[in-house]
Each structure stands twice: as structure tokens, then as C-alpha cells.
Scaffold this motif. Structure first.
Motif, PDB file in Angstrom:
ATOM      1  N   ASN A  68       0.826  -1.209   0.000  1.00 29.23           N
ATOM      2  CA  ASN A  68       0.000   0.000   0.000  1.00 29.23           C
ATOM      3  C   ASN A  68       0.863   1.263   0.000  1.00 29.23           C
ATOM      4  OD1 ASN A  68      -2.731  -0.808  -0.102  1.00 29.23           O
ATOM      5  ND2 ASN A  68      -2.715  -1.398   2.045  1.00 29.23           N
ATOM      6  N   ILE A  69       1.856   1.277   0.862  1.00 23.98           N
ATOM      7  CA  ILE A  69       2.747   2.445   0.939  1.00 23.98           C
ATOM      8  C   ILE A  69       3.483   2.641  -0.376  1.00 23.98           C
ATOM      9  CG2 ILE A  69       4.822   3.350   2.060  1.00 23.98           C
ATOM     10  CD1 ILE A  69       3.848   2.057   4.652  1.00 23.98           C
ATOM     11  N   THR A  70       3.961   1.551  -0.949  1.00 27.94           N
ATOM     12  CA  THR A  70       4.693   1.631  -2.214  1.00 27.94           C
ATOM     13  C   THR A  70       3.798   2.155  -3.338  1.00 27.94           C
ATOM     14  OG1 THR A  70       6.021  -0.263  -1.503  1.00 27.94           O
ATOM     15  CG2 THR A  70       6.165   0.348  -3.811  1.00 27.94           C
ATOM     16  N   LEU A  71       2.530   1.765  -3.313  1.00 28.28           N
ATOM     17  CA  LEU A  71       1.587   2.222  -4.340  1.00 28.28           C
ATOM     18  C   LEU A  71       1.156   3.669  -4.127  1.00 28.28           C
ATOM     19  CD1 LEU A  71      -0.751  -0.907  -4.656  1.00 28.28           C
ATOM     20  CD2 LEU A  71       1.029  -0.180  -6.246  1.00 28.28           C
ATOM     21  N   GLY A  72       1.413   4.199  -2.933  1.00 27.52           N
ATOM     22  CA  GLY A  72       0.972   5.556  -2.633  1.00 27.52           C
ATOM     23  C   GLY A  72      -0.419   5.595  -2.037  1.00 27.52           C
ATOM     24  N   LEU A  73      -0.876   4.459  -1.494  1.00 24.90           N
ATOM     25  CA  LEU A  73      -2.202   4.372  -0.882  1.00 24.90           C
ATOM     26  C   LEU A  73      -2.090   4.452   0.631  1.00 24.90           C
ATOM     27  CD1 LEU A  73      -3.580   1.412  -3.040  1.00 24.90           C
ATOM     28  CD2 LEU A  73      -4.216   3.819  -3.267  1.00 24.90           C
ATOM     29  N   ASP A  74      -3.248   4.550   1.281  1.00 24.69           N
ATOM     30  CA  ASP A  74      -3.271   4.499   2.734  1.00 24.69           C
ATOM     31  C   ASP A  74      -2.779   3.128   3.192  1.00 24.69           C
ATOM     32  OD1 ASP A  74      -4.457   5.800   5.365  1.00 24.69           O
ATOM     33  OD2 ASP A  74      -5.102   3.701   5.343  1.00 24.69           O
ATOM     34  N   VAL A  75      -2.045   3.116   4.295  1.00 28.27           N
ATOM     35  CA  VAL A  75      -1.404   1.879   4.741  1.00 28.27           C
ATOM     36  C   VAL A  75      -2.418   0.779   5.052  1.00 28.27           C
ATOM     37  CG1 VAL A  75      -1.353   2.577   7.178  1.00 28.27           C
ATOM     38  CG2 VAL A  75       0.373   0.975   6.322  1.00 28.27           C
ATOM     39  N   TYR A  76      -3.650   1.173   5.424  1.00 31.05           N
ATOM     40  CA  TYR A  76      -4.665   0.174   5.776  1.00 31.05           C
ATOM     41  C   TYR A  76      -5.667  -0.070   4.645  1.00 31.05           C
ATOM     42  CZ  TYR A  76      -2.850   0.972  10.470  1.00 31.05           C
ATOM     43  OH  TYR A  76      -2.024   1.083  11.560  1.00 31.05           O
ATOM     44  N   ASN A  77      -5.334   0.369   3.445  1.00 32.57           N
ATOM     45  CA  ASN A  77      -6.219   0.161   2.304  1.00 32.57           C
ATOM     46  C   ASN A  77      -6.364  -1.336   1.998  1.00 32.57           C
ATOM     47  OD1 ASN A  77      -7.662   1.401  -0.072  1.00 32.57           O
ATOM     48  ND2 ASN A  77      -6.177   0.125  -1.149  1.00 32.57           N
ATOM     49  N   THR A  78      -7.544  -1.712   1.508  1.00 34.25           N
ATOM     50  CA  THR A  78      -7.806  -3.123   1.176  1.00 34.25           C
ATOM     51  C   THR A  78      -7.438  -3.391  -0.276  1.00 34.25           C
ATOM     52  OG1 THR A  78      -9.629  -3.143   2.755  1.00 34.25           O
ATOM     53  CG2 THR A  78      -9.544  -4.940   1.164  1.00 34.25           C
TER      54      THR A  78
END
Length: 447
Positions: free
Chosen positions: A224-234
Motif C-alpha cells: 500500500n505504501i509503495t503504491l501511494g495508498l493508505d497503509v490500511y487500504n484493502t
């Protein structure tokens, strides 16, 4: 009531759609998404935008500069001067105090400045262009690093998911074996050690399952972090480890030309050499004369009262044109020392460029070797797993037929579990070593 029921129905309908749906990515989709949304990649794009603005800022500094100035002065107490009194018919040798000028004044001026010749400005234009190249190459390197980070993170998630599937399957088999062995022991046809051996194996596998479950959560968060999303994203991943490993076996990549000059690390080192070369030019340009021109014009008004906004206020115009020539003559060796220091830094950059070229050649050879080994190791681990499965099956049959020991069965099971994990790791190694080789060769950019 009818209207109330409709409102409730609409609310439920909207809430159902407002719930976050898991984002689904293939590996390539994840890479494309990260290149647009990864925070490091976004800042690298901003660096390019800033470099473009700096390039124009440097260019504009040599174009006409126009400024305006307005002054207002009010003497709270005017300065008094004395002059010989005889000017006004007074006694010689005496003085008369007088006040020159008005108590208030206002001035409005506009000035145009223009560089005519400045050697440092010409060097600055070249430097701005090189700085833009540095920012663009830094963005390319960032994109390559982001791409590799996504592949690593995506692969770690798949490794955890595949491991959980295998561990759960092993637990089902072990629980069945343990149940059957316990029944045999209860009927007096087996020994207690056989039950205990299976209990030890089952406990170890369950412990490993719990650990992998925790690692899977961390792997998703890292992705998630690598993608630039919220760390708790599903997230949901549409690729699987075995297919990715198969698709990433490309022996033609081993035949790619080892040309360090195409790699991003070489280009960045070459940028540094260019920058140091421009610093030498800059120091040399400081020994050249500079020539600037200016033109200004304005109006001034004087009054003892604040009457500058009145229509009958008199304003007096003035204008001035001039040039400014500055010729460096003697600096006590300061400019010479600065030039020599810049030349030394240039020599260091050239040496570093040669070192970078040699290091890249070694990295290319090492990455190709690692990739070839990963492909060979995958084939080997696949064969080993097939053998381990057959050995475990034979020992399980022998054990339940009473001609094999529980120790031999546990040994075969441990060997099977190790072979399973080694094969998964071999699949991941194929994917990761290819990504490393592509990053070094710049193939995602050059192809």
C-alpha cells in the motif's frame, strides 16, 4: 409511512455503494498505478517542474528588468544651513541661518536595467539546462526504483498468500494423520511416541502459520505504501506467484548488450561531470568584464504642505541613461585559486565517472548471473518438491502399514515442507532477480 420507507431504502442503497470496494491490481497495473501515485515519484515530478521554473528564472535574469519606486519625505524639523550674511547685505564676518528646500517632497521613478555582457550569465544558462537534465534523470531513477519496489512488495504478498494456502493444507493433512494415529494408539496398536511426533510437527506448522499471517498483513501494508495508498487500504491481487515466475523467465534478457552508458547511474554521474565542468567555466568567467545599461525616468514635486494630489501641483520631470562597465584587474590570486579548485573537482568527477562505469559493468555481470541461477534453481526446486512429495507419501504409507517409524515420517514431512517453501522462494527469486537486472540495464526505459 410510504415516503419514510422510500427514504430508508434509498439510504441503505447509497450506504451499500459508499462502502469501500477492494482495489484489484495485476502486477503491471500496480506498477502503472505506483508510477502515478507513489509519493516519492510525485515529488520527483515536482523536482522537474521546479527545474523548469529555475531554468526560466535564470534566462529571465538576463532580460530587461523594470522596477518602479515612489518616495515621500516630510521633514519634521528641517535642517538649517548658515551662509555669509553679507550676501543679504549684512555685516561682513557674520552669518545668516537659512533653510533650503520645502518641508515635504515626493518622487516617482521607473528604471529599466539590461545586461549587455556577463560571462557568468552565459554559464548560468548552460547550468540551468544541465540542472533540468539532472532532475529528469533523477525522475527516471526514481521510477526504476519504484517499479522494483512494487515488484518486491507485490511478490512478498503473493509469497505470504501461497505460504498460507500450503500451510493450511499441511495442517489439514497433519490433523487427519494425528487423529488416525491417536485412534490406533488408543486401540493398543501403536506407540505414544508416534502421536507425540505428529503433535510436534503440527504445533510447529501452526506456529509457522501464525507468523506468516502476521507477515502477510505487513506485506499488504508495505505494498500500500509503495503504491501511494493508505497503509490500511484493502487490496486484491489478480496475479499468482507461479504464473508470474513463468512469465518472467526470459533468457533473451541475458543477451542484452552490457552498455554502461545507457544506464541511469552512468547518466547521473555524467551529469555531475558536466556540472563540475561548468563550474570551471564559471570561475574563469569571473575574470571577464561585465557591461550593464540602465535607463530611468521620473517626476519630483516639492511643497510645504501635502498638496501632491492636487491638480495644480507642479511636478518636475527627469531622465537618465547610463552604462556600467566593470573590469576585474587584480584579485591577489583569489580567482586563480577558485579556478584551480574547480578543475580539481572536475578531475574528481571524471574519475568517479570511470569508477561508476566499471562498477556498472560488474553489476550487470552479477545481475545476469543471479538471474540465470534463479531460473536454474527454480527448475531444480520444482523437481525437489516432486521428489519430496513422493518420499512423504511413501513414508506415510509405510507408517500406517506399520513398517515405518514416526521419526522417519516426521523427517519426510519436514523435508516436504522445506521443499514447498524453497520452491515458493525460488519463484520469487526469478521475479526479483529479473527486476534487478532490468533496473540495472534500464530496459523498462530503453525498450
Amino acid at each position: 409511512m410510504k415516503h419514510f420507507s422510500i427514504i430508508i431504502l434509498l439510504l441503505c442503497f447509497s450506504l451499500g455503494f459508499s462502502q469501500q470496494q477492494p482495489q484489484r491490481f495485476s502486477l503491471q497495473e500496480a506498477i502503472d498505478f505506483a508510477l502515478e501515485n507513489n509519493r516519492t515519484a510525485i515529488n520527483a515530478s515536482r523536482d522537474i517542474a521546479a527545474a523548469k521554473q529555475q531554468k526560466w528564472e535564470t534566462t529571465a535574469s538576463g532580460l530587461p528588468q523594470i522596477s518602479a519606486r515612489a518616495d515621500y519625505q516630510n521633514f519634521l524639523k528641517q535642517q538649517v544651513s548658515v551662509i555669509p550674511a553679507e550676501i543679504f547685505g549684512g555685516q561682513p564676518g557674520t552669518f545668516q541661518d537659512v533653510i533650503f528646500g520645502t518641508q515635504q517632497s515626493a518622487n516617482v521613478f521607473a528604471t529599466v536595467d539590461q545586461k549587455i555582457f556577463d560571462g557568468s550569465y552565459l554559464v548560468a544558462l548552460q547550468s540551468a539546462k544541465v540542472f533540468l537534465e539532472i532532475s529528469e534523470n533523477a525522475k527516471t531513477k526514481t521510477d526504476l526504483d519504484v517499479r522494483k519496489s512494487v515488484i518486491d512488495a507485490y511478490g512478498n504478498v503473493l509469497l505470504a498468500e501461497e505460504s498460507l494456502i500450503i500451510l493450511n493444507r499441511n495442517i489439514v493433512v497433519l490433523e487427519k494423520n494425528l487423529f488416525e494415529t491417536a485412534k490406533i494408539y488408543e486401540n493398543g496398536l501403536g506407540d505414544e511416541e508416534s502421536v507425540e511426533q505428529l503433535q510436534i510437527t503440527l504445533s510447529s506448522v501452526k506456529s509457522n502459520l501464525n507468523n506468516v499471517s502476521r507477515l502477510r498483513t505487513l506485506a499488504y501494508q508495505m505494498l500500500n505504501i509503495t503504491l501511494g495508498l493508505d497503509v490500511y487500504n484493502t487490496l486484491e491481487l489478480s496475479d499468482n506467484l507461479e504464473n508470474l515466475a513463468q512469465n518472467n523467465m526470459s533468457l533473451s534478457l541475458l543477451d542484452e548488450e552490457n552498455n554502461p552508458e545507457k544506464t541511469i547511474d552512468y547518466l547521473i554521474a555524467n551529469n555531475d561531470t558536466k556540472a563540475k565542468s561548468l563550474m570551471v567555466k564559471l570561475e574563469k568567467s569571473k575574470a571577464l568584464p561585465t557591461l550593464n545599461a540602465f535607463l530611468n525616468g521620473g517626476y519630483s514635486a516639492f511643497s510645504n504642505d501635502f498638496s501632491f494630489l492636487n491638480n495644480d501641483q507642479r511636478w518636475f520631470g527627469s531622465s537618465l541613461f547610463g552604462v556600467n562597465l566593470s573590469i576585474p584587474i587584480f584579485s591577489s590570486g583569489m580567482r586563480s585559486s577558485a579556478t584551480q579548485r574547480a578543475k580539481i573537482n572536475l578531475e574528481k568527477a571524471e574519475t568517479q565517472l570511470t569508477e561508476t562505469e566499471q562498477r556498472i559493468k560488474l553489476q550487470m555481470a552479477s545481475a545476469k548471473s543471479d538471474y540465470q541461477f534463479a531460473i536454474e534453481d527454480y527448475a531444480n526446486k520444482k523437481q525437489n518438491l516432486a521428489l519430496a512429495e513422493r518420499i512423504e507419501t511413501k513414508n506415510q504409507t509405510k507408517f500406517f502399514e506399520g513398517i515405518g517409524s514416526s521419526f522417519q515420517l516426521r523427517q519426510a514431512q519436514t523435508q516436504l515442507y522445506t521443499a514447498q517453501q524453497e520452491l515458493l522462494q525460488a519463484m520469487l527469486d526469478v521475479i526479483n532477480t529479473k527486476a534487478t537486472l532490468e533496473t540495472i540495464l534500464n530496459t523498462p526505459i530503453n525498450n
